[in-house]
Write an enzyme that holds these catalytic residues in place. Structure first.
Site, PDB file in Angstrom:
ATOM      1  N   ASP A 117      26.251  36.360  41.904  1.00 47.43           N
ATOM      2  CA  ASP A 117      25.704  35.164  42.074  1.00 47.43           C
ATOM      3  C   ASP A 117      24.802  35.450  43.281  1.00 47.43           C
ATOM      4  O   ASP A 117      25.143  36.268  44.178  1.00 47.43           O
ATOM      5  CB  ASP A 117      26.071  33.913  41.941  1.00 47.43           C
ATOM      6  CG  ASP A 117      25.561  32.727  42.681  1.00 47.43           C
ATOM      7  OD1 ASP A 117      24.546  32.345  42.092  1.00 47.43           O
ATOM      8  OD2 ASP A 117      26.220  31.783  43.339  1.00 47.43           O
ATOM      9  N   LEU A 118      23.600  34.455  43.514  1.00 49.35           N
ATOM     10  CA  LEU A 118      23.004  34.927  44.938  1.00 49.35           C
ATOM     11  C   LEU A 118      23.440  33.782  46.065  1.00 49.35           C
ATOM     12  O   LEU A 118      23.885  34.221  47.021  1.00 49.35           O
ATOM     13  CB  LEU A 118      21.627  34.755  44.429  1.00 49.35           C
ATOM     14  CG  LEU A 118      20.534  34.934  45.953  1.00 49.35           C
ATOM     15  CD1 LEU A 118      20.442  36.507  46.497  1.00 49.35           C
ATOM     16  CD2 LEU A 118      19.104  34.483  45.717  1.00 49.35           C
ATOM     17  N   ASP A 119      23.045  32.492  45.886  1.00 50.04           N
ATOM     18  CA  ASP A 119      23.166  31.364  46.796  1.00 50.04           C
ATOM     19  C   ASP A 119      24.657  31.239  47.012  1.00 50.04           C
ATOM     20  O   ASP A 119      25.463  30.994  46.235  1.00 50.04           O
ATOM     21  CB  ASP A 119      22.537  30.288  46.372  1.00 50.04           C
ATOM     22  CG  ASP A 119      21.018  30.288  45.949  1.00 50.04           C
ATOM     23  OD1 ASP A 119      20.254  30.972  47.035  1.00 50.04           O
ATOM     24  OD2 ASP A 119      20.611  29.786  45.231  1.00 50.04           O
ATOM     25  N   THR A 157      22.468  30.809  51.921  1.00 51.89           N
ATOM     26  CA  THR A 157      21.364  29.883  51.357  1.00 51.89           C
ATOM     27  C   THR A 157      22.075  28.451  50.683  1.00 51.89           C
ATOM     28  O   THR A 157      21.055  27.567  50.591  1.00 51.89           O
ATOM     29  CB  THR A 157      20.455  30.624  50.471  1.00 51.89           C
ATOM     30  OG1 THR A 157      21.229  31.347  49.581  1.00 51.89           O
ATOM     31  CG2 THR A 157      19.451  31.406  51.046  1.00 51.89           C
ATOM     32  N   LYS A 203      26.036  23.035  42.907  1.00 53.90           N
ATOM     33  CA  LYS A 203      25.943  24.414  43.124  1.00 53.90           C
ATOM     34  C   LYS A 203      25.717  25.455  41.973  1.00 53.90           C
ATOM     35  O   LYS A 203      26.369  24.927  40.866  1.00 53.90           O
ATOM     36  CB  LYS A 203      27.334  25.024  43.928  1.00 53.90           C
ATOM     37  CG  LYS A 203      27.121  24.533  45.473  1.00 53.90           C
ATOM     38  CD  LYS A 203      28.298  25.413  46.114  1.00 53.90           C
ATOM     39  CE  LYS A 203      28.256  24.845  47.548  1.00 53.90           C
ATOM     40  NZ  LYS A 203      29.626  25.314  48.206  1.00 53.90           N
ATOM     41  N   SER A 240      21.461  34.629  38.869  1.00 51.08           N
ATOM     42  CA  SER A 240      21.357  33.485  39.632  1.00 51.08           C
ATOM     43  C   SER A 240      20.451  32.410  39.031  1.00 51.08           C
ATOM     44  O   SER A 240      19.426  32.915  38.128  1.00 51.08           O
ATOM     45  CB  SER A 240      20.619  33.960  40.888  1.00 51.08           C
ATOM     46  OG  SER A 240      19.951  32.763  41.485  1.00 51.08           O
ATOM     47  N   ALA A 241      20.652  31.324  39.200  1.00 49.47           N
ATOM     48  CA  ALA A 241      19.937  29.961  38.706  1.00 49.47           C
ATOM     49  C   ALA A 241      18.484  29.996  39.381  1.00 49.47           C
ATOM     50  O   ALA A 241      17.632  29.275  39.045  1.00 49.47           O
ATOM     51  CB  ALA A 241      20.702  28.810  38.438  1.00 49.47           C
ATOM     52  N   LYS A 282      23.787  27.231  34.189  1.00 47.96           N
ATOM     53  CA  LYS A 282      25.336  27.263  34.241  1.00 47.96           C
ATOM     54  C   LYS A 282      25.745  25.943  34.325  1.00 47.96           C
ATOM     55  O   LYS A 282      25.236  25.024  34.869  1.00 47.96           O
ATOM     56  CB  LYS A 282      25.443  27.955  35.563  1.00 47.96           C
ATOM     57  CG  LYS A 282      25.198  29.408  35.956  1.00 47.96           C
ATOM     58  CD  LYS A 282      25.280  29.875  37.156  1.00 47.96           C
ATOM     59  CE  LYS A 282      24.557  31.017  37.870  1.00 47.96           C
ATOM     60  NZ  LYS A 282      24.715  31.605  39.097  1.00 47.96           N
ATOM     61  N   GLU A 294      31.303  34.603  41.974  1.00 52.68           N
ATOM     62  CA  GLU A 294      30.566  33.175  42.089  1.00 52.68           C
ATOM     63  C   GLU A 294      31.069  32.377  43.263  1.00 52.68           C
ATOM     64  O   GLU A 294      32.253  32.302  43.355  1.00 52.68           O
ATOM     65  CB  GLU A 294      30.794  32.430  40.667  1.00 52.68           C
ATOM     66  CG  GLU A 294      29.732  32.494  39.580  1.00 52.68           C
ATOM     67  CD  GLU A 294      28.330  31.761  40.341  1.00 52.68           C
ATOM     68  OE1 GLU A 294      28.483  30.913  41.034  1.00 52.68           O
ATOM     69  OE2 GLU A 294      27.530  31.749  39.847  1.00 52.68           O
ATOM     70  N   ASP A 295      30.286  31.390  43.592  1.00 52.86           N
ATOM     71  CA  ASP A 295      30.945  30.321  44.601  1.00 52.86           C
ATOM     72  C   ASP A 295      30.908  29.017  43.963  1.00 52.86           C
ATOM     73  O   ASP A 295      31.119  28.055  44.665  1.00 52.86           O
ATOM     74  CB  ASP A 295      29.917  30.426  45.906  1.00 52.86           C
ATOM     75  CG  ASP A 295      28.463  29.769  45.654  1.00 52.86           C
ATOM     76  OD1 ASP A 295      27.994  30.128  44.821  1.00 52.86           O
ATOM     77  OD2 ASP A 295      28.208  28.730  46.639  1.00 52.86           O
TER      78      ASP A 295
END
Ligand code: GL1
Ligand code: MG
Length: 220
Positions: free
Chosen positions: A8-10, A16, A44, A113-114, A144, A168-169
């Site tokens: 995942d990105l953020d 971010t 999130k 990522s979304a 997600k 994933e966070d």
């Protein structure tokens, strides 16, 4: 074994998530809707449209379509102002170490990522070239916890979901990975991410040996 490691990105690669929080909070407050950290946890990993839908639901508000799109643009502008000066300094600790190890071990690396800003952010922090495939908010139709984003990544790499490992966070993202039949690794708070197969506070806690074990695990 060749496995796919989907990031995942953020909140996983870059810090971010806090900027998204600030931008959503400002928007909610402008509508007279309160917005707690706890509510933010539920946003999130959730797409821009669905995030605004949730906030309006919490505030018991209905607005016109036109205002809805205006608010989404405003939120994004606010977010972009935060990330304007972003550089490699905002990569979360030890993410480069893990990426380099995976490259060394000849494993596949994907982004799942979304966010519609994902590609631009990866360019900014100079990590774009590390990814074999990128799936982001511009490629998916379902948010997600729907597993679409991760399944598309696996498909693009030609690797079966059972051989994919997701970092994933978010609660929604962990659910998505589990539904996809992938190994889920939570990055963050154990209590929040208790549905994950493994949870670490951050990548500094992840050893190369752990990655090697995941690579070596044969799925039948
Ligand atoms: C969207 C939401 C953000 C966040 C990301 C996923 O990003 O707006 O709050 O949930 O998805 O991490 P973006 O607006 O960049 O498409
Ligand atoms: Mg995230």
């Amino acid at each position: 074994m060749k496995k796919a490691f989907i990031f995942d990105l953020d909140g996983v690669i870059v810090d971010t998530a806090k900027y998204h929080f600030l931008a959503w909070q400002k928007l909610a407050h402008s509508l007279g809707i309160s917005f707690s950290e706890e509510q933010n946890e539920q946003l999130k990993g959730v797409s821009r449209v669905q995030s605004l839908e949730k906030i309006l639901e919490w505030g018991n508000k209905t607005i016109s379509e036109e205002r809805f799109s205006r608010l989404m643009s405003e939120k994004n502008e606010e977010y972009l102002s935060y990330i304007a000066k972003m550089d490699a300094g905002e990569i979360l600790p030890d993410v480069p170490r893990i990426l380099e190890h995976l490259i060394l071990e000849n494993q596949a690396i994907a982004l799942g990522s979304a966010s519609k800003n994902a590609r631009a952010i990866l360019e900014k922090v100079q990590l774009y070239d590390k990814f074999n495939t990128i799936v982001d908010g511009t490629n998916v139709s379902k948010a997600k916890p729907d597993p679409e984003v991760f399944l598309l990544g696996a498909k693009a790499l030609g690797i079966s979901p059972e051989n994919c490992i997701v970092f994933e966070d978010s609660v929604a993202g962990i659910k998505a990975a589990n539904i996809a039949n992938m190994i889920s690794i939570g990055i963050g708070n154990q209590e929040v991410l208790h549905e994950a197969d493994y949870v670490f506070n951050d990548f500094t806690e992840i050893k190369e040996e752990f990655i090697n074990q995941l690579v070596a695990t044969k799925i039948v």
